[in-house]
Design an enzyme around this catalytic site. Structure first.
Site, PDB file in Angstrom:
ATOM      1  NE  ARG A 193      -3.590  -2.555   2.592  1.00  9.23           N
ATOM      2  CZ  ARG A 193      -3.432  -3.416   3.556  1.00  9.23           C
ATOM      3  NH1 ARG A 193      -2.080  -3.917   3.880  1.00  9.23           N
ATOM      4  NH2 ARG A 193      -3.875  -4.877   3.138  1.00  9.23           N
TER       5      ARG A 193
ATOM      6  CE  LYS B 216      -7.918  -1.337   5.542  1.00  3.40           C
ATOM      7  NZ  LYS B 216      -7.986  -1.265   3.972  1.00  3.40           N
TER       8      LYS B 216
ATOM      9  CG  HIS C 207      -5.048  -0.246  -3.688  1.00  2.75           C
ATOM     10  ND1 HIS C 207      -4.532   0.385  -2.259  1.00  2.75           N
ATOM     11  CD2 HIS C 207      -5.413  -0.797  -3.445  1.00  2.75           C
ATOM     12  CE1 HIS C 207      -5.183  -0.434  -1.854  1.00  2.75           C
ATOM     13  NE2 HIS C 207      -5.703  -1.073  -1.763  1.00  2.75           N
TER      14      HIS C 207
ATOM     15  NE  ARG D 248      -3.602  -4.198  -0.957  1.00  7.23           N
ATOM     16  CZ  ARG D 248      -2.367  -4.676  -0.790  1.00  7.23           C
ATOM     17  NH1 ARG D 248      -1.470  -4.545  -0.324  1.00  7.23           N
ATOM     18  NH2 ARG D 248      -3.294  -5.183   0.706  1.00  7.23           N
TER      19      ARG D 248
ATOM     20  CG  HIS E 222      -5.246  -9.197   1.687  1.00  5.01           C
ATOM     21  ND1 HIS E 222      -6.006  -9.764   0.619  1.00  5.01           N
ATOM     22  CD2 HIS E 222      -5.481  -7.796   2.040  1.00  5.01           C
ATOM     23  CE1 HIS E 222      -5.735  -8.858  -0.027  1.00  5.01           C
ATOM     24  NE2 HIS E 222      -5.928  -7.385   0.401  1.00  5.01           N
TER      25      HIS E 222
ATOM     26  CE1 TYR F   1      -6.914  -3.949  -2.664  1.00  2.00           C
ATOM     27  CE2 TYR F   1      -7.568  -5.434  -1.374  1.00  2.00           C
ATOM     28  CZ  TYR F   1      -7.133  -4.758  -1.731  1.00  2.00           C
ATOM     29  OH  TYR F   1      -6.907  -3.457  -0.514  1.00  2.00           O
TER      30      TYR F   1
END
Length: 422
Positions: free
Chosen positions: A272, A297, A367, A370, A393, A402
């Protein structure tokens, strides 16, 4: 100090004759410490000297009187030099003139801050719900990034209430709530953003009811818009396009070396923007060829093998592009004042190079790279669990978002005669 930036003695004499000459020299010394380029210093000094003369002509007799003359001087400067320019260019010129003056005044006038950007309140409902942020942090356990998103939605809701002249939260009604959601809906924002806003609003309404601000709990009246997880098209681009983006970065300059290393990190590890911006020199283990990403995150830490290409790009930047600084962050601003680069800048640089490569994609930014990393791993038949662990994740369901669809396989079906799927 001034002799370093001006060749003609007459120019230096004019600066010394200014009634704010001590303040100007203090400002020049500060710029030198911050490693401003010679051209930047020589361009800013005439502006602040002209400002001093303007302020004196309009009644300023002491340095403490200078802040009152900033905006009149800027408007006079624009009127004389940019009267026929576009509104956008006039605003840009105004900022170019205003910024050095504010910098000098922050050094010369104790307590001066300058107008700057308007400060947005951390809690827009501080008067009626003062404990809201403490509730979100201590009871809900939200991370700082989530708190930031809550603040965005709550400020928008506060602005809506101010616009319709509802100044008491006890007067909230289903009509008011539905009006806000209807006004907030697409095409202004995406459905996922509306859904997030509804979630924040429900939490806020439950809190108001618990604290006795509202007699009834209206949270159940805020309905989430219907959305489907796999309805959208992923923002990923092909790996050939990723290589095209990387090839479009001019690595001869310091900023190009920095941007190339950042884009490689985004595309190789699916990081990110915030993770790239917060990367420090201590996170790179050169001896064992390891790269550590902390405080992701999901609250976890991931350690990657350091790719040879990524390592070489970072080394090239550290040796020949990174400014001399005591900061431990890897990526720094190229222009003075030198400071660590922010996540927003990483997003902007990624969007710039994607557009420069002629690639059209919704919401170009970091992103996209990503997504491309995840899509490449999916195309290589890695499991969702492995991919989720790789990109940080917490659950496999997040990875499905994603890597929603096998784009390349569906493209082959679309271009074929259909017999392969029978």
């Amino acid at each position: 100090m001034l002799e370093k930036y001006y060749i003609r003695p007459a120019t230096i004499d004019r600066i010394h004759e200014s009634w704010i000459a001590p303040e100007v020299e203090q400002y020049v010394s500060w710029m030198a410490e911050q490693r401003y380029t010679d051209s930047s210093v020589s361009r800013r000094v005439p502006i602040v000297v002209s400002f001093g003369e303007f302020a004196k002509a309009h009644g300023a007799s002491e340095v403490k009187n200078l802040p009152d003359h900033v905006e009149p001087f800027v408007q006079a400067w624009i009127g004389e030099r940019a009267k026929r320019r576009s509104a956008r260019r006039r605003k840009q010129i105004g900022d170019e003139v205003r910024n050095p003056i504010r910098q000098m005044l922050r050094l010369a006038v104790p307590g001066y801050i300058g107008r700057g950007r308007l400060h947005k309140p951390d809690n827009p409902f501080e008067r009626q719900a003062p404990g809201l942020l403490r509730y979100l942090i201590e009871e809900k356990g939200l991370r700082q990034r989530s708190i930031y998103q809550y603040q965005i939605f709550l400020r928008q809701f506060a602005a809506y209430l101010e616009r319709i002249r509802v100044d008491n939260l006890a007067k909230l009604s289903p009509t008011v709530l539905s009006g806000f959601i209807a006004e907030y809906a697409p095409p202004r924002v995406s459905w996922s953003t509306v859904r997030n806003a509804c979630g924040v609003l429900r939490v806020f309404l439950r809190y108001l009811n618990r604290e006795g601000v509202m007699a009834k709990d209206l949270s159940s009246l805020v309905e989430f818009p219907q959305s489907y997880r796999h309805a959208g098209v992923p923002r990923s681009i092909s790996w050939e396009q990723v290589e095209q983006v990387l090839a479009g970065i001019d690595r001869r300059s310091a900023s190009g070396k920095r941007d190339y290393a950042m884009m490689l990190l985004l595309a190789t590890y699916g990081l990110r923007a915030a993770e790239v911006a917060s990367l420090t020199l201590d996170d790179i283990d050169w001896r064992n060829e390891r790269l550590k990403i902390r405080e992701r995150k999901a609250g976890n830490t991931t350690t990657y093998p350091l790719s040879a290409a990524v390592g070489a790009a970072i080394v090239e930047y550290l040796k020949n592009g990174r400014p001399a600084t005591t900061c431990r962050e890897v990526f720094m601003r190229c222009c003075a004042p030198h400071a660590p680069i922010g996540s927003a800048a990483v997003v902007c640089r990624a969007a710039h190079f994607i557009r420069k490569a002629g690639i059209r994609v919704p919401r170009a930014g970091s992103h996209v790279l990503r997504h491309s990393c995840v899509q490449r791993l999916l195309n290589a038949n890695f499991s969702l669990k492995h991919i989720g662990d790789y990109v940080g994740h917490r659950s496999a369901s997040s990875t499905q978002i994603y890597g929603k669809i096998a784009v390349e396989q569906l493209r082959e079906v679309a271009f074929s005669n259909g017999e392969d799927v029978l």
